[in-house]
Motif scaffolding. Sequence first.
Motif, PDB file in Angstrom:
ATOM      1  N   ALA A 168      -6.698   0.020  -6.654  1.00  0.00           N
ATOM      2  CA  ALA A 168      -7.753  -0.054  -5.648  1.00  0.00           C
ATOM      3  C   ALA A 168      -7.403   0.975  -4.577  1.00  0.00           C
ATOM      4  O   ALA A 168      -6.241   1.163  -4.245  1.00  0.00           O
ATOM      5  N   ARG A 191      -7.654   6.140  -8.781  1.00  0.00           N
ATOM      6  CA  ARG A 191      -8.600   5.027  -8.592  1.00  0.00           C
ATOM      7  C   ARG A 191      -8.795   4.205  -9.863  1.00  0.00           C
ATOM      8  O   ARG A 191      -9.185   3.047  -9.803  1.00  0.00           O
ATOM      9  N   GLN A 244       0.839  -1.199   0.000  1.00  0.00           N
ATOM     10  CA  GLN A 244       0.000   0.000   0.000  1.00  0.00           C
ATOM     11  C   GLN A 244       0.868   1.240   0.000  1.00  0.00           C
ATOM     12  O   GLN A 244       2.019   1.211   0.423  1.00  0.00           O
ATOM     13  N   ALA A 246      -3.117  -4.418  -5.936  1.00  0.00           N
ATOM     14  CA  ALA A 246      -4.369  -4.616  -6.670  1.00  0.00           C
ATOM     15  C   ALA A 246      -4.466  -3.590  -7.796  1.00  0.00           C
ATOM     16  O   ALA A 246      -5.418  -2.853  -7.911  1.00  0.00           O
ATOM     17  N   ASP A 293      -3.796   0.620  -2.987  1.00  0.00           N
ATOM     18  CA  ASP A 293      -3.281  -0.739  -2.872  1.00  0.00           C
ATOM     19  C   ASP A 293      -2.526  -1.064  -4.156  1.00  0.00           C
ATOM     20  O   ASP A 293      -3.135  -1.345  -5.183  1.00  0.00           O
ATOM     21  N   ALA A 351      -5.009  -2.013 -11.426  1.00  0.00           N
ATOM     22  CA  ALA A 351      -6.013  -2.231 -12.462  1.00  0.00           C
ATOM     23  C   ALA A 351      -5.659  -1.390 -13.669  1.00  0.00           C
ATOM     24  O   ALA A 351      -4.922  -0.414 -13.571  1.00  0.00           O
TER      25      ALA A 351
END
Length: 88
Positions: free
Chosen positions: A39, A35, A14, A63, A60, A65
């Motif tokens: 995440a 975002r 993180q 995670a 995070d 994206a």
Amino acid sequence: MKCIETQILPSLGQAEVRIIAHTPEAARAVAEALRHCFAAAEQRSYPGPDGDTRLHLTVDTAAAAGPARSWLAASRTPAGAGAHCDEI
């Protein structure tokens, strides 16, 4: 103004992101862009001392994206590879 903060490091994977902007809209736009890539936890915002906006966000990095996933995968050093001669 120089500000030195002492904080506990975020959990492994993180990152704490601090956004300082002239307007709340600008700070929210940057948080929204993050975002789309990671995440993220709920953002915390408050007014700054000079009428600016301060926004804190925890992302995070494990995670990822969208665009961040391919960028993170490409930026990781392969196992067994050392630093380049121009790196410290």
